[in-house]
Each structure stands twice: as C-alpha cells, then as structure tokens.
Scaffold this motif. Structure first.
Motif, PDB file in Angstrom:
ATOM      1  N   ASN A   2       6.244   1.005  -0.155  1.00  0.00           N
ATOM      2  CA  ASN A   2       4.904   0.772  -0.697  1.00  0.00           C
ATOM      3  C   ASN A   2       4.966  -0.030  -1.985  1.00  0.00           C
ATOM      4  OD1 ASN A   2       3.478   2.268   1.220  1.00  0.00           O
ATOM      5  ND2 ASN A   2       3.938   4.191   0.153  1.00  0.00           N
ATOM      6  N   PRO A   3       3.929  -0.857  -2.245  1.00  0.00           N
ATOM      7  CA  PRO A   3       3.875  -1.538  -3.545  1.00  0.00           C
ATOM      8  C   PRO A   3       3.433  -0.565  -4.636  1.00  0.00           C
ATOM      9  CG  PRO A   3       1.907  -2.020  -2.296  1.00  0.00           C
ATOM     10  CD  PRO A   3       2.772  -1.167  -1.404  1.00  0.00           C
ATOM     11  N   LEU A   4       3.736  -0.932  -5.850  1.00  0.00           N
ATOM     12  CA  LEU A   4       3.189  -0.220  -7.015  1.00  0.00           C
ATOM     13  C   LEU A   4       1.665  -0.405  -6.996  1.00  0.00           C
ATOM     14  CD1 LEU A   4       4.838  -0.442 -10.426  1.00  0.00           C
ATOM     15  CD2 LEU A   4       2.404  -0.884 -10.335  1.00  0.00           C
ATOM     16  N   VAL A   5       0.918   0.624  -7.350  1.00  0.00           N
ATOM     17  CA  VAL A   5      -0.547   0.515  -7.391  1.00  0.00           C
ATOM     18  C   VAL A   5      -0.994   0.528  -8.853  1.00  0.00           C
ATOM     19  CG1 VAL A   5      -2.746   1.541  -6.687  1.00  0.00           C
ATOM     20  CG2 VAL A   5      -0.776   1.662  -5.150  1.00  0.00           C
ATOM     21  N   ALA A   6      -1.803  -0.476  -9.215  1.00  0.00           N
ATOM     22  CA  ALA A   6      -2.314  -0.591 -10.594  1.00  0.00           C
ATOM     23  C   ALA A   6      -3.839  -0.559 -10.558  1.00  0.00           C
ATOM     24  CB  ALA A   6      -1.830  -1.893 -11.220  1.00  0.00           C
ATOM     25  N   LEU A   7      -4.431   0.000 -11.589  1.00  0.00           N
ATOM     26  CA  LEU A   7      -5.900   0.082 -11.707  1.00  0.00           C
ATOM     27  C   LEU A   7      -6.346  -0.701 -12.933  1.00  0.00           C
ATOM     28  CD1 LEU A   7      -8.764   1.401 -11.234  1.00  0.00           C
ATOM     29  CD2 LEU A   7      -7.970   3.306 -12.674  1.00  0.00           C
ATOM     30  N   THR A   8      -7.341  -1.568 -12.766  1.00  0.00           N
ATOM     31  CA  THR A   8      -7.977  -2.172 -13.935  1.00  0.00           C
ATOM     32  C   THR A   8      -9.397  -1.630 -14.090  1.00  0.00           C
ATOM     33  OG1 THR A   8      -8.720  -4.193 -15.042  1.00  0.00           O
ATOM     34  CG2 THR A   8      -8.672  -4.271 -12.645  1.00  0.00           C
ATOM     35  N   GLY A  31       3.464  -8.517  -7.274  1.00  0.00           N
ATOM     36  CA  GLY A  31       3.850  -7.632  -6.180  1.00  0.00           C
ATOM     37  C   GLY A  31       3.229  -6.255  -6.236  1.00  0.00           C
ATOM     38  N   ALA A  32       2.202  -6.082  -7.061  1.00  0.00           N
ATOM     39  CA  ALA A  32       1.521  -4.783  -7.151  1.00  0.00           C
ATOM     40  C   ALA A  32       0.208  -4.851  -6.370  1.00  0.00           C
ATOM     41  CB  ALA A  32       1.253  -4.425  -8.603  1.00  0.00           C
ATOM     42  N   HIS A  33      -0.242  -3.689  -5.879  1.00  0.00           N
ATOM     43  CA  HIS A  33      -1.574  -3.634  -5.272  1.00  0.00           C
ATOM     44  C   HIS A  33      -2.576  -3.311  -6.373  1.00  0.00           C
ATOM     45  CE1 HIS A  33      -4.859  -2.946  -2.559  1.00  0.00           C
ATOM     46  NE2 HIS A  33      -5.104  -1.816  -3.193  1.00  0.00           N
ATOM     47  N   GLY A  34      -3.594  -4.169  -6.530  1.00  0.00           N
ATOM     48  CA  GLY A  34      -4.581  -3.983  -7.580  1.00  0.00           C
ATOM     49  C   GLY A  34      -5.806  -3.255  -7.089  1.00  0.00           C
ATOM     50  N   THR A  35      -6.283  -2.308  -7.911  1.00  0.00           N
ATOM     51  CA  THR A  35      -7.553  -1.626  -7.650  1.00  0.00           C
ATOM     52  C   THR A  35      -8.420  -1.823  -8.896  1.00  0.00           C
ATOM     53  OG1 THR A  35      -6.805   0.468  -8.590  1.00  0.00           O
ATOM     54  CG2 THR A  35      -6.386   0.107  -6.243  1.00  0.00           C
TER      55      THR A  35
END
Ligand SMILES: Nc1ncnc2c1ncn2[C@@H]1O[C@H](COP(=O)(O)OP(=O)(O)OP(=O)(O)O)[C@@H](O)[C@H]1O
Ligand SMILES: Cc1ncc(CO)c(N)n1
Length: 264
Positions: A2-8, A31-35
């Motif tokens: 899984n990719p790293l998940v980041a939140l903005t 390479g991160a999944h952005g939320t």
C-alpha cells in the motif's frame, strides 16, 4: 504494497497552483495517496484572490472524520484554515498523527487570508499541537508577534518555544541562494542553503514545499533531511515551469511530471 496515505486540510485555488491542488499533486508525485478536507473555496488565479467561501467547521470535521475512520492516514498537513473554528478542528486531530502546518495568512498577491483572531488561534492552539510549522519570514513575525528588527533565528526560536519544530522558509526569486532556517525538535538551528532558481513562476511554492516535507517526515526522515528533499522537489518544479507563460499574474510552479503535450 500500500502507498503511504497523507491528508491535507486546506483551501482550494481555482488556478490550480496552490492549496489542495498543490498538495494532492505533490503527494501523488512522491508516491503517496492524497486525501483532503477542504476548508475554503477561493476564486483565485495568478493575479490574486477574488472571492472566498468558507466551509463550516462542522463540514471540515465531517471530511476529516470520513478520511480518518476509513484510511490509515500516516501524516497530515494544514494549509489555509480561514476561520478560528476550523483551526480548532486541526488542533483536535488525533494526538499521535504527525502534523505539518503551513500558516496561510496572506498570499504573495497581497490577499489577507487570516484576521487577528485566527493568528491568535494558530499561536494558542495549532502551533502547540503541530509537529513542524513552515512559515515564511513575514508569517513567522506575525505569529511570534515579533518586530521587523528581530533576527530571523530569534523569531524561529520564539515559535519553537510554543511547541513545534520550525522551518522558516526563505524563497527569493532574485537570490542566488535561498536559505531555509530549520529549528529541530530539540531547538537546534540549522541554516539549509540551496541554489535559487531565477523565476517568478513561483505561485504555490509554500504549499508544495510543506506537502513534500510531510511525506518525507512520514517516511521517518529527520527534519533536516526531509527539508533538503522538499527543497529539491520545489526547485525541480520551479525549473520545470520557469519558461512557462501562463496567466497574467505571478506564474505557476509546475505540478506536471511528463513533458507538456501542447504549447499555448
Ligand atoms: N526561486 C526559488 N528558488 C529555489 N527555491 C525556492 C525559490 N522560491 C522558493 N523556494 C523554496 O520553496 C520553499 C517554499 O518557500 P517560500 O519562501 O517560497 O514559501 P512561501 O513564501 O510560504 O510561499 P507562498 O508564496 O507559496 O506562500 C522553500 O524551500 C524555498 O527555499
Ligand atoms: C487556497 C490557498 N492556499 C494557500 C495559498 C498560499 O499561497 C493560496 N494562495 N491559496
């Protein structure tokens, strides 16, 4: 894997250079999944901000809850908050979640995006909660209540005394060298100098830098190493957009990662 998940938690820029657009593009490029939890919707282009619609703190909280209850978020970053109650939502993010705060007080085109009450909320609630704060010098002085004569290192140390590590950014399109001043979690100051890119197509650098920093920190890099990596990411983006002629105002930092398909 899984990719790293980041939140903005940030505002939108309809011109696509700053805010949520910059954050999600940067997360993806690294390479991160952005939320995202959108705080405010701006009508904005390269010449400035025309209008802002603020979302309610309840709706920002609902977006944050939706993401955090479903996805394994490893790091959060906060950009434009716009309202004291939204600052409260950011301050109440789960205590163990690393949080990078890029204080958005005023745009480079001069639009004021934070009143005195919001500056106080940053100082009293957001900075004590966050891991790293990434102001430019003007933002740092306003947050610290410092005068123009106070040396940057003292301003950064005053912010560090409120709780977070600090990266005081020093972007300058006319300088041969840009100097970002890092105060790490133990209060040690490091000046991280890097070659300036001679371009005025720099709208969105602050958001891009703090989003890249968040991903590198989430990967376990120490703050100076993560700062170096984020500087290099921004510099590469600035070199990519340096020759662009887009918009009537201050041009965009690139968030494209393949050669352009059409010239305009
Ligand atoms: N012309 C440039 N050349 C190289 N690096 C730059 C340049 N401009 C900004 N940077 C880098 O970009 C990062 C963000 O810094 P900057 O000082 O531009 O943030 P900011 O003022 O908050 O941006 P914004 O105007 O988007 O709010 C820093 O690492 C800074 O050194
Ligand atoms: C929405 C938004 N966030 C941040 C900035 C900072 O430049 C901006 N111009 N717009």
């Amino acid at each position: 894997m899984n990719p790293l998940v980041a939140l903005t938690v940030a505002g939108t820029d309809s011109g696509g250079a700053a805010g949520v657009a910059a954050d999600l593009a940067t997360f993806a490029a690294l390479g991160a999944h952005g939320t995202c939890a959108v705080t405010a919707v701006t009508a904005q282009d390269t010449t400035g901000v025309r209008a802002v619609v603020q979302l309610s703190a309840d709706h920002v909280q609902a977006q944050v809850d939706a993401v955090l209850n479903d996805l394994p978020v490893a790091v959060a970053k906060a950009g434009m908050l716009g309202a004291v109650a939204v600052a409260g939502v950011v301050a109440d993010l789960p205590p163990g979640l690393p949080l990078v705060v890029d204080p958005v007080l005023r745009t480079s085109s001069g639009a004021v995006l934070a009143d005195d009450a919001l500056v106080t909320a940053y100082r009293d609630h957001v900075l004590p909660r966050c891991t790293v704060v990434t102001p430019n010098l003007a933002e740092a002085r306003r947050l610290a209540g410092a005068g123009s004569e106070e040396p940057p290192v003292d301003v950064a140390l005053a912010l560090h005394a409120l709780g977070p590590a600090v990266v005081l950014t020093g972007g300058d399109p006319e300088a041969d060298w840009c100097r970002d001043l890092v105060v790490d979690d133990r209060g040690r100051a490091h000046v991280l100098e890097h070659a300036g890119v001679p371009t005025t197509n720099d709208h969105g650098t602050g958001c891009t830098f703090s989003a890249a920093l968040a991903v590198h920190l989430a990967r376990g890099e120490p703050l100076p190493t993560a700062t170096r990596a984020a500087q290099a990411f921004v510099a590469a983006a600035l070199r990519r957009s340096a020759g662009w002629r887009l918009g009537r105002g201050r041009g965009l930092v690139a968030h494209t990662f393949v050669p352009p398909t059409q010239e305009v």
